[in-house]
Design a protein around this motif. Structure first.
Motif, short mmCIF file in Angstrom:
data_model
loop_
_atom_site.label_atom_id
_atom_site.label_comp_id
_atom_site.label_asym_id
_atom_site.label_seq_id
_atom_site.Cartn_x
_atom_site.Cartn_y
_atom_site.Cartn_z
N MET A 65 0.83 -1.19 0.00
CA MET A 65 0.00 0.00 0.00
C MET A 65 0.87 1.25 0.00
O MET A 65 1.98 1.23 0.52
CB MET A 65 -0.85 0.05 1.27
CG MET A 65 -1.80 -1.06 1.46
SD MET A 65 -2.65 -0.80 3.05
CE MET A 65 -3.79 -2.14 3.02
N SER A 66 0.30 2.30 -0.54
CA SER A 66 0.96 3.60 -0.40
C SER A 66 0.77 4.06 1.04
O SER A 66 -0.05 3.50 1.79
CB SER A 66 0.34 4.62 -1.36
OG SER A 66 -0.99 4.92 -0.95
N LYS A 67 1.49 5.10 1.44
CA LYS A 67 1.34 5.62 2.80
C LYS A 67 -0.11 6.03 3.05
O LYS A 67 -0.68 5.73 4.09
CB LYS A 67 2.28 6.79 3.03
CG LYS A 67 2.16 7.36 4.42
CD LYS A 67 3.11 8.51 4.67
CE LYS A 67 2.91 9.05 6.08
NZ LYS A 67 3.81 10.17 6.36
N GLN A 68 -0.74 6.71 2.08
CA GLN A 68 -2.11 7.16 2.27
C GLN A 68 -3.08 5.99 2.34
O GLN A 68 -4.03 6.00 3.14
CB GLN A 68 -2.53 8.13 1.15
CG GLN A 68 -3.86 8.80 1.42
CD GLN A 68 -3.87 9.57 2.73
OE1 GLN A 68 -2.98 10.38 3.00
NE2 GLN A 68 -4.86 9.33 3.57
N GLU A 69 -2.87 4.96 1.55
CA GLU A 69 -3.73 3.77 1.63
C GLU A 69 -3.61 3.10 2.99
O GLU A 69 -4.61 2.66 3.56
CB GLU A 69 -3.38 2.77 0.52
CG GLU A 69 -3.78 3.21 -0.86
CD GLU A 69 -3.22 2.32 -1.96
OE1 GLU A 69 -3.93 2.12 -2.95
OE2 GLU A 69 -2.07 1.84 -1.82
N LEU A 70 -2.40 3.03 3.52
CA LEU A 70 -2.18 2.44 4.84
C LEU A 70 -2.87 3.26 5.92
O LEU A 70 -3.55 2.72 6.79
CB LEU A 70 -0.69 2.32 5.14
CG LEU A 70 -0.32 1.74 6.49
CD1 LEU A 70 -0.89 0.34 6.66
CD2 LEU A 70 1.19 1.72 6.67
#
Length: 90
Positions: free
Chosen positions: A65-70
């Motif tokens: 995941m990207s940081k924002q998805e996480l």
């Protein structure tokens, strides 16, 4: 240490709370389902009883995941469970 404030989405939170208390088996199956949906070709499950302090790790080889998805994934009620899912999602 950086902290991120993640207030829940009230409408999604209500629907999500209905599923609280599901079994460890269902939780593990959900994580494995996520790995399969993300096209992981290798999924490893590791665990240890660790002298009555057990741990479990589920490790796959998808892109992650990207940081924002996480951040969104860690937020209670970030997505309404009644939303339509991708056709490939198990």
């Amino acid at each position: 240490m950086n902290y991120i404030n993640l207030p829940p989405n009230p409408k999604s939170l209500i629907e999500s709370m209905r599923e609280i208390g599901y079994s460890i088996e269902t939780a593990v199956a959900d994580i494995i389902d996520n790995s399969i949906t993300a096209c992981a070709s290798v999924i490893n499950i590791r665990f240890d009883w660790n002298n009555s302090k057990p741990w479990l790790a589920i490790i796959d080889n998808d892109n992650g995941m990207s940081k924002q998805e996480l951040v969104n994934a860690m937020k209670l009620g970030s997505e309404n469970p009644l939303n339509t899912r991708d056709r490939e999602d198990l």
